[in-house]
Design a protein around this motif. Structure first.
Motif, PDB file in Angstrom:
ATOM      1  N   THR A 251      62.876  35.998  86.617  1.00  0.00           N
ATOM      2  CA  THR A 251      63.594  35.977  85.343  1.00  0.00           C
ATOM      3  C   THR A 251      62.789  35.127  84.372  1.00  0.00           C
ATOM      4  OG1 THR A 251      65.743  36.168  86.442  1.00  0.00           O
ATOM      5  CG2 THR A 251      65.744  35.365  84.170  1.00  0.00           C
ATOM      6  N   ARG A 252      62.653  35.598  83.144  1.00  0.00           N
ATOM      7  CA  ARG A 252      61.963  34.783  82.139  1.00  0.00           C
ATOM      8  C   ARG A 252      62.645  34.925  80.786  1.00  0.00           C
ATOM      9  NH1 ARG A 252      55.894  37.338  82.233  1.00  0.00           N
ATOM     10  NH2 ARG A 252      56.387  39.548  82.059  1.00  0.00           N
ATOM     11  N   PHE A 253      62.347  33.948  79.939  1.00  0.00           N
ATOM     12  CA  PHE A 253      62.985  33.848  78.626  1.00  0.00           C
ATOM     13  C   PHE A 253      61.916  33.891  77.554  1.00  0.00           C
ATOM     14  CE2 PHE A 253      64.308  31.076  75.069  1.00  0.00           C
ATOM     15  CZ  PHE A 253      65.396  31.816  74.624  1.00  0.00           C
ATOM     16  N   SER A 254      62.202  34.617  76.467  1.00  0.00           N
ATOM     17  CA  SER A 254      61.262  34.752  75.361  1.00  0.00           C
ATOM     18  C   SER A 254      61.976  34.435  74.049  1.00  0.00           C
ATOM     19  CB  SER A 254      60.696  36.173  75.319  1.00  0.00           C
ATOM     20  OG  SER A 254      59.890  36.365  74.171  1.00  0.00           O
ATOM     21  N   LEU A 255      61.353  33.608  73.225  1.00  0.00           N
ATOM     22  CA  LEU A 255      61.871  33.266  71.899  1.00  0.00           C
ATOM     23  C   LEU A 255      60.749  33.439  70.890  1.00  0.00           C
ATOM     24  CD1 LEU A 255      64.120  32.126  70.078  1.00  0.00           C
ATOM     25  CD2 LEU A 255      63.249  29.840  70.595  1.00  0.00           C
ATOM     26  N   ILE A 256      60.946  34.343  69.926  1.00  0.00           N
ATOM     27  CA  ILE A 256      59.928  34.622  68.915  1.00  0.00           C
ATOM     28  C   ILE A 256      60.567  34.542  67.536  1.00  0.00           C
ATOM     29  CG2 ILE A 256      58.300  36.326  68.017  1.00  0.00           C
ATOM     30  CD1 ILE A 256      58.102  37.468  70.829  1.00  0.00           C
ATOM     31  N   HIS A 257      59.951  33.774  66.650  1.00  0.00           N
ATOM     32  CA  HIS A 257      60.437  33.629  65.274  1.00  0.00           C
ATOM     33  C   HIS A 257      59.320  33.988  64.311  1.00  0.00           C
ATOM     34  CE1 HIS A 257      62.360  32.133  61.685  1.00  0.00           C
ATOM     35  NE2 HIS A 257      61.331  31.331  61.466  1.00  0.00           N
ATOM     36  N   ARG A 258      59.634  34.837  63.321  1.00  0.00           N
ATOM     37  CA  ARG A 258      58.675  35.219  62.285  1.00  0.00           C
ATOM     38  C   ARG A 258      59.266  34.910  60.922  1.00  0.00           C
ATOM     39  NH1 ARG A 258      58.339  41.443  64.077  1.00  0.00           N
ATOM     40  NH2 ARG A 258      58.188  41.162  66.339  1.00  0.00           N
ATOM     41  N   GLY A 259      58.433  34.456  60.023  1.00  0.00           N
ATOM     42  CA  GLY A 259      58.861  34.181  58.663  1.00  0.00           C
ATOM     43  C   GLY A 259      57.922  34.813  57.657  1.00  0.00           C
ATOM     44  N   TYR A 260      58.486  35.271  56.528  1.00  0.00           N
ATOM     45  CA  TYR A 260      57.718  35.896  55.452  1.00  0.00           C
ATOM     46  C   TYR A 260      58.177  35.262  54.145  1.00  0.00           C
ATOM     47  CZ  TYR A 260      57.150  39.144  59.307  1.00  0.00           C
ATOM     48  OH  TYR A 260      56.895  39.688  60.550  1.00  0.00           O
ATOM     49  N   LEU A 261      57.353  34.377  53.597  1.00  0.00           N
ATOM     50  CA  LEU A 261      57.740  33.559  52.449  1.00  0.00           C
ATOM     51  C   LEU A 261      56.938  33.973  51.226  1.00  0.00           C
ATOM     52  CD1 LEU A 261      57.713  30.091  54.252  1.00  0.00           C
ATOM     53  CD2 LEU A 261      59.568  31.757  54.122  1.00  0.00           C
ATOM     54  N   PRO A 262      57.589  34.432  50.140  1.00  0.00           N
ATOM     55  CA  PRO A 262      56.860  34.847  48.941  1.00  0.00           C
ATOM     56  C   PRO A 262      56.199  33.653  48.262  1.00  0.00           C
ATOM     57  CG  PRO A 262      59.229  34.857  48.545  1.00  0.00           C
ATOM     58  CD  PRO A 262      59.049  34.599  50.009  1.00  0.00           C
ATOM     59  N   VAL A 263      54.937  33.799  47.933  1.00  0.00           N
ATOM     60  CA  VAL A 263      54.185  32.753  47.227  1.00  0.00           C
ATOM     61  C   VAL A 263      54.013  33.147  45.762  1.00  0.00           C
ATOM     62  CG1 VAL A 263      52.012  31.474  47.117  1.00  0.00           C
ATOM     63  CG2 VAL A 263      52.975  32.116  49.345  1.00  0.00           C
ATOM     64  N   ILE A 264      53.562  34.381  45.510  1.00  0.00           N
ATOM     65  CA  ILE A 264      53.474  34.932  44.156  1.00  0.00           C
ATOM     66  C   ILE A 264      54.193  36.275  44.175  1.00  0.00           C
ATOM     67  CG2 ILE A 264      51.957  35.678  42.288  1.00  0.00           C
ATOM     68  CD1 ILE A 264      49.789  33.889  43.401  1.00  0.00           C
ATOM     69  N   GLY A 265      55.468  36.264  43.859  1.00  0.00           N
ATOM     70  CA  GLY A 265      56.265  37.488  43.886  1.00  0.00           C
ATOM     71  C   GLY A 265      56.116  38.196  45.222  1.00  0.00           C
ATOM     72  N   ASP A 266      55.872  39.513  45.145  1.00  0.00           N
ATOM     73  CA  ASP A 266      55.611  40.287  46.349  1.00  0.00           C
ATOM     74  C   ASP A 266      54.128  40.599  46.515  1.00  0.00           C
ATOM     75  OD1 ASP A 266      58.295  40.520  47.253  1.00  0.00           O
ATOM     76  OD2 ASP A 266      58.657  41.966  45.659  1.00  0.00           O
ATOM     77  N   LYS A 267      53.294  39.985  45.674  1.00  0.00           N
ATOM     78  CA  LYS A 267      51.855  40.166  45.775  1.00  0.00           C
ATOM     79  C   LYS A 267      51.258  39.316  46.894  1.00  0.00           C
ATOM     80  CE  LYS A 267      50.174  42.932  42.469  1.00  0.00           C
ATOM     81  NZ  LYS A 267      49.254  44.061  42.759  1.00  0.00           N
ATOM     82  N   LEU A 268      51.717  38.077  47.029  1.00  0.00           N
ATOM     83  CA  LEU A 268      51.133  37.135  47.989  1.00  0.00           C
ATOM     84  C   LEU A 268      52.243  36.557  48.849  1.00  0.00           C
ATOM     85  CD1 LEU A 268      48.525  35.665  48.905  1.00  0.00           C
ATOM     86  CD2 LEU A 268      49.124  33.844  47.281  1.00  0.00           C
ATOM     87  N   THR A 269      52.101  36.714  50.160  1.00  0.00           N
ATOM     88  CA  THR A 269      53.115  36.272  51.116  1.00  0.00           C
ATOM     89  C   THR A 269      52.488  35.387  52.178  1.00  0.00           C
ATOM     90  OG1 THR A 269      54.355  38.330  50.826  1.00  0.00           O
ATOM     91  CG2 THR A 269      54.850  37.036  52.792  1.00  0.00           C
ATOM     92  N   PHE A 270      53.147  34.262  52.464  1.00  0.00           N
ATOM     93  CA  PHE A 270      52.772  33.455  53.618  1.00  0.00           C
ATOM     94  C   PHE A 270      53.587  33.943  54.807  1.00  0.00           C
ATOM     95  CE2 PHE A 270      53.739  29.615  56.276  1.00  0.00           C
ATOM     96  CZ  PHE A 270      52.485  29.510  56.857  1.00  0.00           C
ATOM     97  N   ALA A 271      52.896  34.461  55.833  1.00  0.00           N
ATOM     98  CA  ALA A 271      53.560  35.008  57.017  1.00  0.00           C
ATOM     99  C   ALA A 271      53.172  34.178  58.229  1.00  0.00           C
ATOM    100  CB  ALA A 271      53.166  36.465  57.220  1.00  0.00           C
ATOM    101  N   TYR A 272      54.138  33.941  59.091  1.00  0.00           N
ATOM    102  CA  TYR A 272      53.845  33.176  60.301  1.00  0.00           C
ATOM    103  C   TYR A 272      54.701  33.686  61.451  1.00  0.00           C
ATOM    104  CZ  TYR A 272      58.247  30.680  59.546  1.00  0.00           C
ATOM    105  OH  TYR A 272      59.577  30.370  59.374  1.00  0.00           O
ATOM    106  N   ARG A 273      54.230  33.408  62.664  1.00  0.00           N
ATOM    107  CA  ARG A 273      54.968  33.734  63.888  1.00  0.00           C
ATOM    108  C   ARG A 273      54.817  32.590  64.871  1.00  0.00           C
ATOM    109  NH1 ARG A 273      53.369  38.830  67.694  1.00  0.00           N
ATOM    110  NH2 ARG A 273      51.377  37.713  67.645  1.00  0.00           N
ATOM    111  N   LEU A 274      55.918  32.180  65.476  1.00  0.00           N
ATOM    112  CA  LEU A 274      55.937  31.195  66.552  1.00  0.00           C
ATOM    113  C   LEU A 274      56.551  31.862  67.771  1.00  0.00           C
ATOM    114  CD1 LEU A 274      57.321  28.134  64.540  1.00  0.00           C
ATOM    115  CD2 LEU A 274      54.921  28.673  65.006  1.00  0.00           C
ATOM    116  N   GLY A 275      55.846  31.825  68.899  1.00  0.00           N
ATOM    117  CA  GLY A 275      56.326  32.494  70.095  1.00  0.00           C
ATOM    118  C   GLY A 275      56.315  31.581  71.308  1.00  0.00           C
ATOM    119  N   TYR A 276      57.321  31.728  72.156  1.00  0.00           N
ATOM    120  CA  TYR A 276      57.415  30.961  73.400  1.00  0.00           C
ATOM    121  C   TYR A 276      57.990  31.872  74.479  1.00  0.00           C
ATOM    122  CZ  TYR A 276      59.462  27.744  76.842  1.00  0.00           C
ATOM    123  OH  TYR A 276      59.832  27.112  78.013  1.00  0.00           O
ATOM    124  N   GLN A 277      57.336  31.917  75.624  1.00  0.00           N
ATOM    125  CA  GLN A 277      57.819  32.714  76.748  1.00  0.00           C
ATOM    126  C   GLN A 277      57.589  31.928  78.029  1.00  0.00           C
ATOM    127  OE1 GLN A 277      57.330  37.140  76.984  1.00  0.00           O
ATOM    128  NE2 GLN A 277      56.018  36.665  78.729  1.00  0.00           N
TER     129      GLN A 277
END
Length: 428
Positions: A251-277
């Motif tokens: 049995t194993r557990f997985s937790l994944i979080h992704r974020g998409y943060l607008p920097v300049i409207g919808d032209k420039l986005t800061f995207a990130y992912r944090l994952g743990y399994q």
């Protein structure tokens, strides 16, 4: 300390953005689009390249159904198929289906794949615990694997943006030593670890796994294929019952979080992912350690860490253990919208930085019971963070079909020289 500060800043920015933005606001406002209706079918030659597998040739296609266009850019049904081979010996025979409308209020995803790889990367266990020595030759770090896979996943909602997930998967592995040059008589790493019982002889040549998944999902992204704002989090519990002698159950557990943060409207986005399994019970066969739990195959496989799905530029499957952590950070800049072949396109450039490491070490009990000396290049308690950085480009059609080129370079020569991938989709 610096790494903790970076993660804290990301968490604070995410918390602020989550409660200050309207994640359902119009997406990619700066790019003009024509509403698509009916079926969109675009067969393409499967021409690609990865540093791990070589050049790709074959045929692939995404098949979208948009209905009367009222849901666009969200599709009603999507099929993906691929038949291709790579020059280093891999073969892909893949059929994928995804829809939120096949079953009422339930997202349904199916995958049927037969994947062969005569030169699959195998760098041992626990990251830096196993030294990587380029002078040994490429053959030393390979195995021959074939995998037949059938998966089905279902998602529904409890409330707005919050839902449940259930799934099941069947995996049949066949594994043997990879072919080596005729003049080579010494053992590969795979054969050596068998001799030391670090790979249990019961599972050394593969086996069958049936997995069951259950979890919770939060999704506030404004669009799935290329989000410009919103968040996605999934917490999944996976269990595999014992089947015969080839699988002792786990049995194993997985937790994944992704974020998409607008920097300049919808032209420039800061995207990130944090994952743990991590494993929370039982024993995971060595051939399944690299699998990363997912509810949606964005690539043909969901394996790592290292390679095209996780820590880009690092050797494929370099970071393998009972538990892993990984992160991805990138800036996505959208530009140059245009029409081509009767479809609407735009381009994206995105520099990135990735990291990952083993947090729970794999240790086969049989190796301890034999009281045999562990090889000098194998130290199970010696991993640290693996870093890489690089640049990617995307060409996106109708805000759903994504052609991708990415190049990454690791910071440590123990993780290889560099890696490039030409394929489909963002990795997150």
């Amino acid at each position: 300390m610096k790494k903790k500060v970076v993660l804290l800043i990301v968490a604070l920015v995410s918390f602020y953005a989550l409660f200050s933005q309207d994640a359902t606001s119009p997406d990619i406002k700066d790019v003009k689009h024509t509403v698509k209706k009916g079926w969109i079918f675009g067969p393409l030659p499967a021409v690609g390249y990865t540093s791990d597998q070589g050049f790709q040739y074959g045929v692939l296609s995404d098949l979208f159904y948009f209905g009367n266009g009222t849901k666009y850019p969200q599709y009603l049904h999507k099929f993906n198929f691929e038949i291709s081979r790579y020059t280093k010996g891999s073969g892909v025979y893949h059929l994928f289906y995804d829809s939120k409308y096949l079953l009422s209020n339930i997202r349904t995803t199916f995958d049927i794949s037969y994947l062969t790889d005569r030169m699959l990367d195998f760098y041992g266990f626990n990251g830096y615990a196993t030294d990587y020595d380029m002078s040994r030759g490429d053959w030393y770090y390979k195995i021959d694997r074939s995998l037949f896979r059938v998966t089905a996943d279902f998602q529904g909602n409890f409330a707005k943006n919050i839902g449940w997930a259930l799934g099941a998967g069947y995996y049949k592995y066949n594994i043997k030593a990879a072919d080596k040059p005729d003049e080579i008589s010494s053992l590969s790493l795979y054969e050596t670890l068998q001799n030391y019982y670090i790979i249990n002889p019961i599972e050394a040549y593969g086996g069958t796994i049936i997995e069951f998944k259950a979890g919770l999902v939060h999704d506030s992204r404004n669009i799935e294929a290329d989000p410009t704002r919103g968040f996605y989090t999934e917490a999944i519990l996976t269990t595999a019952p014992k089947i015969g002698n080839s699988n002792r159950g786990y049995t194993r557990f997985s937790l994944i979080h992704r974020g998409y943060l607008p920097v300049i409207g919808d032209k420039l986005t800061f995207a990130y992912r944090l994952g743990y399994q991590d494993k929370i019970g039982g024993h995971i066969p060595f051939y399944a350690l690299q699998n990363l739990t997912t509810l949606f195959f964005r690539q043909i496989t969901s394996e790592g860490l290292g390679g095209i799905n996780s820590v880009r530029g690092v050797l494929r499957n370099r970071i393998v253990g009972d538990g892993v952590f990984w992160s991805n950070f990138e800036l996505r800049y959208r530009f140059c919208n245009f029409s081509f072949l009767g479809q609407e396109w735009y381009l994206v450039a995105h520099p990135f930085i990735d990291a990952g490491r083993v947090v729970n070490y794999y240790n086969e009990p049989v190796a301890i019971l034999t009281l045999m000396p562990i090889p000098e290049y194998y130290d199970e308690l010696r991993d640290s963070m693996h870093w890489s950085a690089g640049l990617g480009f995307k060409a996106i059609m109708n805000k759903n079909f994504v052609i991708s080129v990415e190049y990454g370079k690791p910071f440590n020569k123990q993780d290889g020289k560099s890696g490039m991938n030409i394929g489909l989709n963002y990795i997150f």
